[in-house]
Design a protein around this motif. Sequence first.
Motif, mmCIF file in Angstrom:
data_model
loop_
_atom_site.group_PDB
_atom_site.id
_atom_site.type_symbol
_atom_site.label_atom_id
_atom_site.label_comp_id
_atom_site.label_asym_id
_atom_site.label_seq_id
_atom_site.Cartn_x
_atom_site.Cartn_y
_atom_site.Cartn_z
ATOM 1 N N ARG A 291 13.151 -7.269 -24.132
ATOM 2 C CA ARG A 291 13.250 -6.096 -25.017
ATOM 3 C C ARG A 291 14.418 -5.210 -24.608
ATOM 4 O O ARG A 291 15.214 -4.792 -25.437
ATOM 5 N N PHE A 292 14.507 -4.930 -23.317
ATOM 6 C CA PHE A 292 15.524 -3.976 -22.862
ATOM 7 C C PHE A 292 16.943 -4.503 -23.059
ATOM 8 O O PHE A 292 17.853 -3.759 -23.368
ATOM 9 N N LEU A 293 17.112 -5.817 -22.822
ATOM 10 C CA LEU A 293 18.465 -6.375 -22.906
ATOM 11 C C LEU A 293 18.754 -6.995 -24.273
ATOM 12 O O LEU A 293 19.840 -7.503 -24.509
ATOM 13 N N GLY A 294 17.760 -6.990 -25.146
ATOM 14 C CA GLY A 294 17.963 -7.552 -26.483
ATOM 15 C C GLY A 294 17.998 -9.070 -26.489
ATOM 16 O O GLY A 294 18.679 -9.663 -27.333
ATOM 17 N N CYS A 295 17.276 -9.724 -25.559
ATOM 18 C CA CYS A 295 17.183 -11.196 -25.578
ATOM 19 C C CYS A 295 16.188 -11.611 -26.665
ATOM 20 O O CYS A 295 15.244 -10.876 -26.941
ATOM 21 N N PRO A 296 16.379 -12.805 -27.260
ATOM 22 C CA PRO A 296 15.484 -13.210 -28.350
ATOM 23 C C PRO A 296 14.025 -13.418 -27.925
ATOM 24 O O PRO A 296 13.134 -13.269 -28.748
ATOM 25 N N SER A 297 13.773 -13.783 -26.663
ATOM 26 C CA SER A 297 12.393 -14.031 -26.239
ATOM 27 C C SER A 297 12.272 -13.837 -24.732
ATOM 28 O O SER A 297 13.287 -13.768 -24.015
ATOM 29 N N ALA A 298 10.998 -13.817 -24.277
ATOM 30 C CA ALA A 298 10.749 -13.709 -22.839
ATOM 31 C C ALA A 298 11.318 -14.929 -22.113
ATOM 32 O O ALA A 298 11.859 -14.824 -21.011
ATOM 33 N N ASN A 299 11.214 -16.093 -22.767
ATOM 34 C CA ASN A 299 11.725 -17.305 -22.142
ATOM 35 C C ASN A 299 13.247 -17.257 -21.991
ATOM 36 O O ASN A 299 13.799 -17.718 -20.981
ATOM 37 N N ALA A 300 13.899 -16.656 -23.004
ATOM 38 C CA ALA A 300 15.366 -16.512 -22.922
ATOM 39 C C ALA A 300 15.720 -15.586 -21.759
ATOM 40 O O ALA A 300 16.695 -15.838 -21.032
ATOM 41 N N ALA A 301 14.926 -14.541 -21.581
ATOM 42 C CA ALA A 301 15.167 -13.609 -20.467
ATOM 43 C C ALA A 301 14.959 -14.331 -19.136
ATOM 44 O O ALA A 301 15.714 -14.132 -18.175
ATOM 45 N N ARG A 302 13.937 -15.183 -19.100
ATOM 46 C CA ARG A 302 13.636 -15.942 -17.883
ATOM 47 C C ARG A 302 14.819 -16.846 -17.513
ATOM 48 O O ARG A 302 15.227 -16.930 -16.364
ATOM 49 N N MET A 303 15.372 -17.527 -18.527
ATOM 50 C CA MET A 303 16.521 -18.412 -18.294
ATOM 51 C C MET A 303 17.739 -17.605 -17.854
ATOM 52 O O MET A 303 18.501 -18.031 -16.988
ATOM 53 N N LEU A 304 17.913 -16.443 -18.487
ATOM 54 C CA LEU A 304 19.046 -15.581 -18.122
ATOM 55 C C LEU A 304 18.956 -15.181 -16.645
ATOM 56 O O LEU A 304 19.942 -15.277 -15.906
#
Lengths: 206, 101
Positions: free
Chosen positions: A173-186
């Motif tokens: 949410r904070f970084l504007g990633c499409p999903s939690a999984n995308a944030a995890r990969m990032l």
Amino acid sequence: MSPGASGTEPPDRPALSTESTASLLNRLKAGESAARDILLSRYLLPLRKWAHGRLPAQARDLMDTDDLVQDTVLRTLRQLDGLLADGDGVFLAYMRQTLLNKIKDQIRHLRRQPGRGPLLDTYPDGNPSPLQFAVGEETLMKYDKAMLALPQHQQEAIMLRVEMGFSYEEIARFLGCPSANAARMLVARTLLRLATAMKVADGKPG
Amino acid sequence: MENQDDSAALLKVAEAVSDGKPVDWESAQSLHDESEAELAHLQALEVVAAAHRSARLKEPPLTVTDTAASGRRSIKTIRGWVILGLALVALYLILQLLWRS
């Protein structure tokens, strides 16, 4: 609790706005003071905890870390033009560097005060911070240096997850990633880049 | 192909570090000796992450009200007490003057 295995545990923080940090900064620039309150409720507490970990106990007794963090955050939010010009989501990366510099300045200032005993060179006030104690001065310095070598949005991903313990949902949410999984990969990819940057700091090819 | 396998394995390790899951470093090193330096630094990052986690847990829990608004409230409270104190002193002085006259 977080970061935990799944990255979905509720943190010891209140329910937060779903808006990205960049969007909140833009709203604040447009004059919406509610956006500032959301940013404060989102970051003030974690930044205070973060700063406590960076301060030696002796220095913590002598300076008000909470005031230091609060003043720095509020001051930063008043100088939005520079932040927004640098692109999306650099708020935390900027805050991190500003706070690290302020903490160093404060410790140097305390060091110069008369009546203080002999101080060691390794740690500015003679004592390690909780992080220096746990990680070791050399590793922490290498880590901080490698962090600065990363693009700012990647620094923020590491800061949110590794240093502040936000869940992947929150980071998305904070970084504007499409999903939690995308944030995890990032976060995982950035950790790998960080490890490579630390290797380069050791003088080994990346 | 081996490089790709190494990268995927390193990414898995990085994910485990990020999740706070235990990593078998010895076995990872033996399986991917080409990536020895990266793995060593990921291990250092695991320590950094654990130290941050531990520092967070050691801090006393703070509440959200403990923010700028609560700071302003504290100042208001102190100001209120100071005004009340001054008012009581003034009242005492007035009563003393009245008593003497």
